[in-house]
Motif scaffolding. Structure first.
Motif, short mmCIF file in Angstrom:
data_model
loop_
_atom_site.label_atom_id
_atom_site.label_comp_id
_atom_site.label_asym_id
_atom_site.label_seq_id
_atom_site.Cartn_x
_atom_site.Cartn_y
_atom_site.Cartn_z
N LYS A 163 0.86 -1.18 0.00
CA LYS A 163 0.00 0.00 0.00
C LYS A 163 0.90 1.23 0.00
O LYS A 163 1.95 1.25 0.65
CB LYS A 163 -0.92 0.03 1.22
CG LYS A 163 -2.00 -1.05 1.16
CD LYS A 163 -3.03 -0.85 2.24
CE LYS A 163 -4.16 -1.87 2.11
NZ LYS A 163 -5.25 -1.62 3.06
N SER A 164 0.46 2.26 -0.71
CA SER A 164 1.29 3.46 -0.84
C SER A 164 0.41 4.71 -0.85
O SER A 164 -0.81 4.65 -1.02
CB SER A 164 2.13 3.40 -2.11
OG SER A 164 1.31 3.30 -3.26
N GLY A 165 1.05 5.85 -0.65
CA GLY A 165 0.32 7.12 -0.66
C GLY A 165 1.29 8.28 -0.53
O GLY A 165 2.50 8.11 -0.46
N THR A 166 0.70 9.50 -0.47
CA THR A 166 1.49 10.73 -0.34
C THR A 166 0.99 11.49 0.88
O THR A 166 -0.23 11.63 1.10
CB THR A 166 1.35 11.59 -1.60
OG1 THR A 166 1.78 10.85 -2.75
CG2 THR A 166 2.19 12.87 -1.49
N ILE A 167 1.93 11.97 1.67
CA ILE A 167 1.59 12.69 2.88
C ILE A 167 1.11 14.11 2.52
O ILE A 167 1.76 14.85 1.75
CB ILE A 167 2.81 12.78 3.83
CG1 ILE A 167 3.23 11.38 4.29
CG2 ILE A 167 2.51 13.68 5.03
CD1 ILE A 167 2.18 10.65 5.08
N THR A 168 -0.06 14.44 3.10
CA THR A 168 -0.61 15.80 2.99
C THR A 168 -1.00 16.26 4.39
O THR A 168 -1.07 15.46 5.33
CB THR A 168 -1.83 15.82 2.06
OG1 THR A 168 -2.85 14.99 2.62
CG2 THR A 168 -1.47 15.35 0.66
N PRO A 171 -5.89 14.79 5.43
CA PRO A 171 -6.02 14.83 6.89
C PRO A 171 -4.65 14.81 7.59
O PRO A 171 -3.64 14.48 6.98
CB PRO A 171 -6.80 13.55 7.19
CG PRO A 171 -6.34 12.59 6.15
CD PRO A 171 -6.13 13.43 4.90
N GLN A 172 -4.70 15.08 8.87
CA GLN A 172 -3.48 15.03 9.66
C GLN A 172 -3.07 13.59 9.99
O GLN A 172 -1.91 13.33 10.25
CB GLN A 172 -3.65 15.81 10.95
CG GLN A 172 -3.60 17.31 10.77
CD GLN A 172 -2.16 17.79 10.57
OE1 GLN A 172 -1.33 17.72 11.47
NE2 GLN A 172 -1.87 18.30 9.36
N LEU A 173 -4.07 12.66 9.93
CA LEU A 173 -3.78 11.24 10.24
C LEU A 173 -4.10 10.40 9.01
O LEU A 173 -5.25 10.29 8.59
CB LEU A 173 -4.60 10.77 11.43
CG LEU A 173 -4.35 9.33 11.87
CD1 LEU A 173 -2.93 9.19 12.44
CD2 LEU A 173 -5.37 8.89 12.92
N HIS A 174 -3.06 9.80 8.41
CA HIS A 174 -3.24 8.94 7.25
C HIS A 174 -3.31 7.47 7.73
O HIS A 174 -2.33 6.94 8.25
CB HIS A 174 -2.07 9.12 6.28
CG HIS A 174 -2.03 10.46 5.64
ND1 HIS A 174 -2.52 10.70 4.37
CD2 HIS A 174 -1.59 11.67 6.10
CE1 HIS A 174 -2.35 11.97 4.07
NE2 HIS A 174 -1.79 12.59 5.11
#
Length: 421
Positions: A163-168, A171-174
């Motif tokens: 699983k992957s993603g990009t921090i933004t 929300p503050q909690l991914h």
């Protein structure tokens, strides 16, 4: 929150929802209410989580707050397993990667929080989670990409391995959750049968078994005793069990392709077969949901009585239809009858008068013959002799010599007859 009038026993505690801005605790905890003499006490298994605290009969669950930021956020990774044979003690391994948008590795370190333990983790960092565990990685800068990979998922089937993603910042909690489901499991059944008397059937035989490579792994079991009662419980993968005639034990929850070994201790008073083959040990691999059945049969060794025993139960050996009978021995010829001794031949009457040796005529008698035949007492002639008269010139020594020879012949003849009789 206060719970009242709870019965003594075991309970489970789990947080199912957290306020925004706080890190949730997804783990399930075992709680036990223990009865004391005049009161009661509460115990909780925290599994090392320092954010779960107990003070007498009060339990406190601490949720850590996420500090709002316009430049960073928090990554929360949770682990969950499902299925009938899920083992909450199984450990799963993960790796995390942090990269810039262009794929360049991010070389910074981040604080993390795992079951009450804090530490630091960076690119290519590794961590372990069990069912209900979670890890919180804090203050990851925005625009940083993360890649999470489950590297060891045991015999489970993962819904997703990566699983992957990009921090933004919003929300503050991914949140990221990895869920694994269990595969279909099999079982192992060990049966016992004893052939013999009532005492033999009540005798207990000891068995040893070893399932898989982890001797401390727990399996559920179902045991049926000789009285028909079914008992259920837990047993180690490497253990012993006693069984008598008609009893069995079923070891359940064995993952497919798990090997096993089962053996029976030696008892020299019985022969043993396993699944119809001579021996005391069986090895195999569980590959079906129905599993394997290992059946041990013992038969008491009985020494038959001797052939002269009146109540000998041993049947006589069958008669050979084509025996190799030796030829009859020829009869011994009868001993021939002893031949009758031939009768004495009738001797012709001599023309010369015969006289017994002890009654010869007086040679001086003018009537006596000139020649006589001298015979023994049975009348057998010994020879003829000339009777010497007085005045004749025949020498007297000749007559004496003739008499001696005649006497000698008589002796020999008597011995011969004696031996012949």
């Amino acid at each position: 929150m206060i719970f009242e009038r709870l019965k003594f026993g075991k309970y489970k505690l789990k947080e199912i929802k957290t306020l925004d801005g706080y890190i949730p605790d997804t783990k399930e905890y075992n709680v036990t209410i223990i009865k004391l003499k005049d009161n009661y006490e509460i115990d909780i298994e925290t599994d090392g989580n320092t954010d779960i605290r107990k003070d007498k009969n009060k339990i406190t669950v601490i949720n850590r707050q996420i500090v709002p930021s316009t430049t960073s956020a928090t990554l929360f990774v949770n682990k969950r397993v499902e299925g009938k044979w899920a083992d909450k003690n199984d450990i799963f391994k993960f790796k995390v990667e942090f990269k810039y948008k262009d794929g360049t590795p991010f070389d910074g370190m981040f604080d993390y929080y795992l079951n009450g333990i804090t530490g630091k983790i960076g690119n290519n960092g590794e961590f372990e989670l069990k069912d209900g565990d979670n890890i919180t990685i804090k203050e990851i800068p925005t625009e940083i990409n993360y890649i999470l990979t489950e590297t060891d998922y045991k015999d489970y089937i993962p819904y997703e391995k990566v699983k992957s993603g990009t921090i933004t910042t919003k929300p503050q909690l991914h949140r990221v959750e990895f869920v694994n489901r269990t595969t279909t499991h099999g079982q192992l059944k060990i049966e016992k049968e004893v052939s013999g008397s009532v005492d033999d059937k009540s005798k207990k035989f000891k068995f040893r078994f070893n399932i898989g490579n982890d001797p401390d792994k727990n399996y559920t079991y179902e045991y049926k005793g000789s009285d028909g009662e079914i008992i259920k419980g837990y047993i180690k993968a490497k253990d012993t069990i006693d069984l008598s005639d008609g009893e069995y034990i079923i070891l359940k929850g064995i993952k497919f392709n798990t090997t096993y070994e089962v053996s029976e201790d030696v008892d020299n008073n019985y022969t043993t077969t396993v699944n119809g083959k001579d021996g005391r040990e069986e090895k195999g691999t569980v590959v079906t949901e129905e599993g394997d059945i290992v059946k041990f049969v013992n038969t008491r060794i009985v020494t038959p009585p001797g052939p002269n025993t009146p109540d000998d139960p041993t049947p006589p050996k069958p008669t050979d239809p084509t025996p190799n009978t030796p030829p009859d021995r020829p009869d011994r010829p009868e001993k021939p009858d002893k031949l009758d001794r031939p009768e004495k031949p009738n001797l012709p009457t001599p023309s010369i008068p015969s006289y017994p040796i002890d009654d010869t005529p007086n040679p001086n008698d003018p009537n006596s013959p000139d020649n006589i035949v001298v015979s023994d007492e049975d009348g057998v002639p010994l020879g003829d002799s000339k009777l010497v008269k007085t005045g004749n010139e025949f020498p007297q020594g000749t007559l004496i010599m003739t008499s001696i020879l005649s006497l000698f012949g008589l002796i020999i003849l008597r011995r011969y007859r004696k031996n012949d009789r």
